[in-house]
Design a protein around this motif. Structure first.
Motif, short mmCIF file in Angstrom:
data_model
loop_
_atom_site.label_atom_id
_atom_site.label_comp_id
_atom_site.label_asym_id
_atom_site.label_seq_id
_atom_site.Cartn_x
_atom_site.Cartn_y
_atom_site.Cartn_z
N THR A 10 3.23 -25.97 42.31
CA THR A 10 4.19 -27.05 42.57
C THR A 10 5.29 -27.17 41.53
O THR A 10 6.29 -27.83 41.77
CB THR A 10 3.46 -28.40 42.65
OG1 THR A 10 2.68 -28.55 41.46
CG2 THR A 10 2.55 -28.46 43.87
N CYS A 11 5.11 -26.59 40.37
CA CYS A 11 6.13 -26.77 39.34
C CYS A 11 6.20 -25.53 38.44
O CYS A 11 5.45 -24.57 38.63
CB CYS A 11 5.82 -28.01 38.50
SG CYS A 11 4.35 -27.83 37.47
N HIS A 13 5.21 -25.13 35.53
CA HIS A 13 3.97 -24.88 34.80
C HIS A 13 2.99 -24.06 35.63
O HIS A 13 2.35 -23.14 35.14
CB HIS A 13 3.32 -26.20 34.36
CG HIS A 13 2.06 -26.01 33.58
ND1 HIS A 13 0.82 -26.21 34.13
CD2 HIS A 13 1.86 -25.57 32.32
CE1 HIS A 13 -0.10 -25.93 33.21
NE2 HIS A 13 0.50 -25.54 32.11
N CYS A 14 2.90 -24.40 36.90
CA CYS A 14 2.05 -23.63 37.82
C CYS A 14 2.54 -22.19 37.87
O CYS A 14 1.74 -21.25 37.83
CB CYS A 14 2.11 -24.21 39.23
SG CYS A 14 1.50 -25.88 39.39
CU LIG Z 1 2.51 -27.31 38.36
#
Ligand SMILES: [Cu+2]
Length: 66
Positions: A10-11, A13-14
């Motif tokens: 989702t972001c 970081h993912c």
């Molecule tokens: Cu994420």
């Protein structure tokens, strides 16, 4: 180049987590995540089951291609 569809990212970081997990496989040269499409493009010679395993171990799900 192998492209896999991965769900759950989702972001940034993912994307980073998946990139690192896949690039940790010795025969993978590079992994590129496209967050918009959920696709991970992999350069190198690692086999698909090892890549799937690494992504799943990182907490994301690889979808079967349609
Ligand atoms: Cu994420």
């Amino acid at each position: 180049m192998l492209t896999l569809k991965v769900s759950g990212m989702t972001c940034g970081h993912c994307a980073q987590t998946v990139t690192k997990a896949v690039e940790a496989i010795p025969s993978v040269e590079r992994a590129l995540v496209d967050l918009k499409t959920g696709e991970v493009a992999i350069e190198g010679s690692a086999d698909q089951s090892a890549i799937r395993q690494a992504i799943e171990d990182a907490g994301y799900e690889v979808q079967d291609r349609t």
